[in-house]
Design an enzyme around this catalytic site. Structure first.
Site, PDB file in Angstrom:
ATOM      1  N   LEU A  56       0.821  -1.212   0.000  1.00 54.59           N
ATOM      2  CA  LEU A  56       0.000   0.000   0.000  1.00 54.59           C
ATOM      3  C   LEU A  56       0.855   1.262   0.000  1.00 54.59           C
ATOM      4  O   LEU A  56       0.382   2.339   0.340  1.00 54.59           O
ATOM      5  CB  LEU A  56      -0.941  -0.017   1.207  1.00 54.59           C
ATOM      6  CG  LEU A  56      -1.855  -1.250   1.283  1.00 54.59           C
ATOM      7  CD1 LEU A  56      -2.707  -1.217   2.559  1.00 54.59           C
ATOM      8  CD2 LEU A  56      -2.741  -1.360   0.048  1.00 54.59           C
ATOM      9  N   ASP A  68       3.602   5.493  -7.292  1.00 54.77           N
ATOM     10  CA  ASP A  68       3.321   5.570  -5.852  1.00 54.77           C
ATOM     11  C   ASP A  68       3.519   6.973  -5.309  1.00 54.77           C
ATOM     12  O   ASP A  68       2.680   7.493  -4.557  1.00 54.77           O
ATOM     13  CB  ASP A  68       4.206   4.585  -5.094  1.00 54.77           C
ATOM     14  CG  ASP A  68       3.894   3.140  -5.426  1.00 54.77           C
ATOM     15  OD1 ASP A  68       2.852   2.879  -6.054  1.00 54.77           O
ATOM     16  OD2 ASP A  68       4.703   2.264  -5.057  1.00 54.77           O
ATOM     17  N   TYR A  82      11.565  -7.805  -8.180  1.00 53.93           N
ATOM     18  CA  TYR A  82      11.002  -6.639  -8.872  1.00 53.93           C
ATOM     19  C   TYR A  82      11.975  -6.159  -9.945  1.00 53.93           C
ATOM     20  O   TYR A  82      11.600  -5.927 -11.105  1.00 53.93           O
ATOM     21  CB  TYR A  82      10.713  -5.548  -7.838  1.00 53.93           C
ATOM     22  CG  TYR A  82      10.116  -4.261  -8.362  1.00 53.93           C
ATOM     23  CD1 TYR A  82       8.749  -4.020  -8.222  1.00 53.93           C
ATOM     24  CD2 TYR A  82      10.894  -3.283  -8.951  1.00 53.93           C
ATOM     25  CE1 TYR A  82       8.186  -2.833  -8.677  1.00 53.93           C
ATOM     26  CE2 TYR A  82      10.351  -2.096  -9.411  1.00 53.93           C
ATOM     27  CZ  TYR A  82       8.993  -1.878  -9.260  1.00 53.93           C
ATOM     28  OH  TYR A  82       8.455  -0.703  -9.718  1.00 53.93           O
TER      29      TYR A  82
END
Length: 394
Positions: free
Chosen positions: A127, A174, A226
């Site tokens: 998040l 983000d 990633y």
């Protein structure tokens, strides 16, 4: 004043012995659709959460940076601004320290500061707790030192801090979400030219609810998986002769995949073939455009199948889901959800569930029971309410 704001102000006084010059907040985010597309110059559609990281801060004239968090073990982290150097793997304080470094590298007159943080953004849940920490620090320093930077510039500097100082090759989504989202909207961002559009997303008016299912499986971007996928995407773009995978038209995907047949893999047996990575990025960009079209037409329920298709692509082509995320998605759909998908970088973290408001409690209960039956840690489930981006509180 909220509980978190009060805790930040009181924590600052307890740690530093004086009142802070100000309080600032930046939110966590969920990404409705558009996963791993930002570093491929593509499209994303995040929204800010009501969960925030609050910074209480004051400027210091002596070039000393002192950082303290109510949610981290240990005492004050003390650093000299003149001595800041990129520090991959240096812990939570590297994120705010990286902001100071990035501002100074950009030639901006930033000195020292005392900062105390309190946060309600779950860490490791996908998040964007790190982006909230970065953006709230950047906003506080922007105000304390009168830098006059707008929110998009703060977001770009925060991304540079995470890329170059912390050592995580994240895209721009983000930080832009934390800095630029508005209440009641999702943010349509073109990651190439950074154009933005606030898209109305009033779930309550439609009798809908968006749930976050935090699987409590720790999500970590710094472990190399990633970066491997990003490198694979860049390899695919080179093989196809395009600047970025965003430039592969959806209508031409079959030809692009045929050209990549036999293209070498990305280096390990756990990373998908380049063609699979390309398939996800091209189809995911198309899904973002399809979701935008349905939202613009007022057809919120119609985005559900697109969310579910996005999860299948992340699971099968990008290979970044996990058993808990798949269980959350499959159980929610079986219990009547309109759509569900993992959100965030992957390998744990959270899932999103779009549901009729009247069915949300039943779906949440079904997911919790399924986790218990599978022997997993109980998930944390809460509504995702489109909220405001970074702001000064006091």
């Amino acid at each position: 004043m909220s509980t978190t704001q009060a805790a930040a102000a009181e924590g600052f006084r307890a740690v530093y012995g004086a009142a802070p010059e100000g309080l600032w907040a930046a939110p966590g985010r969920v990404n409705l659709i558009g996963e791993h597309t930002d570093y491929n110059d593509g499209f994303v559609l995040p929204l800010a959460l009501p969960h925030t990281t609050v910074a209480a801060a004051s400027a210091r004239p002596d070039g000393m940076l002192r950082l303290h968090s109510g949610g981290a073990d240990g005492g004050i982290v003390e650093l000299r601004t003149d001595d800041l150097r990129p520090a991959p793997g240096a812990g939570w304080a590297a994120y705010p320290a990286g902001i100071v470094w990035a501002l100074r590298e950009a030639g901006l007159p930033v000195g020292g500061a005392d900062v105390h943080y309190e946060s309600t953004v779950p860490t490791g849940a996908g998040l964007s707790s790190s982006a909230a920490l970065e953006v709230v620090t950047a906003l506080a320093l922007n105000d304390l030192y009168g830098l006059g930077l707008d929110r998009p510039r703060l977001a770009r500097l925060a991304q540079r801090a995470e890329n170059a100082f912390v050592g995580v090759p994240v895209g721009i989504m983000d930080q832009t979400a934390a800095a630029c989202c508005t209440e009641g909207h999702a943010l349509f961002l073109d990651a190439r030219d950074l154009t933005r559009r606030q898209v109305p997303f009033d779930l309550a008016a439609e009798g809908l609810q968006l749930l976050v299912v935090d699987t409590c499986v720790q999500h970590e971007l710094g472990d190399g998986a990633y970066a491997q996928r990003r490198a694979g995407c860049e390899s695919g773009a080179r093989a196809l002769g395009v600047r970025a995978l965003r430039d592969v038209p959806y209508a031409h995907l079959p030809e692009a995949l045929a050209r990549l047949e036999g293209e070498p893999g990305t280096g390990t047996g756990t990373v998908p073939a380049v063609r699979d990575l390309v398939r996800h990025i091209v189809t995911e960009n198309h899904r973002v455009e399809e979701v935008i079209a349905r939202l613009d037409a007022g057809e919120i329920r119609a985005i559900g199948p697109l969310l579910t298709a996005g999860h299948a692509s992340l699971r099968d082509d990008f290979a970044i889901s996990c058993a808990e995320l798949d269980l959350a998605v499959d159980t929610a759909l079986a219990a009547g959800a309109l759509g569900a998908r993992m959100t965030g970088g992957g390998f744990g973290g959270s899932a999103l569930v779009l549901a009729e408001r009247t069915a949300a409690e039943h779906i949440g209960t079904a997911v919790t029971k399924a986790f218990a039956a599978a022997g997993h840690i109980a998930p944390r489930i809460f509504p995702a309410v489109p909220s405001a981006g970074a702001r000064r509180l006091a």
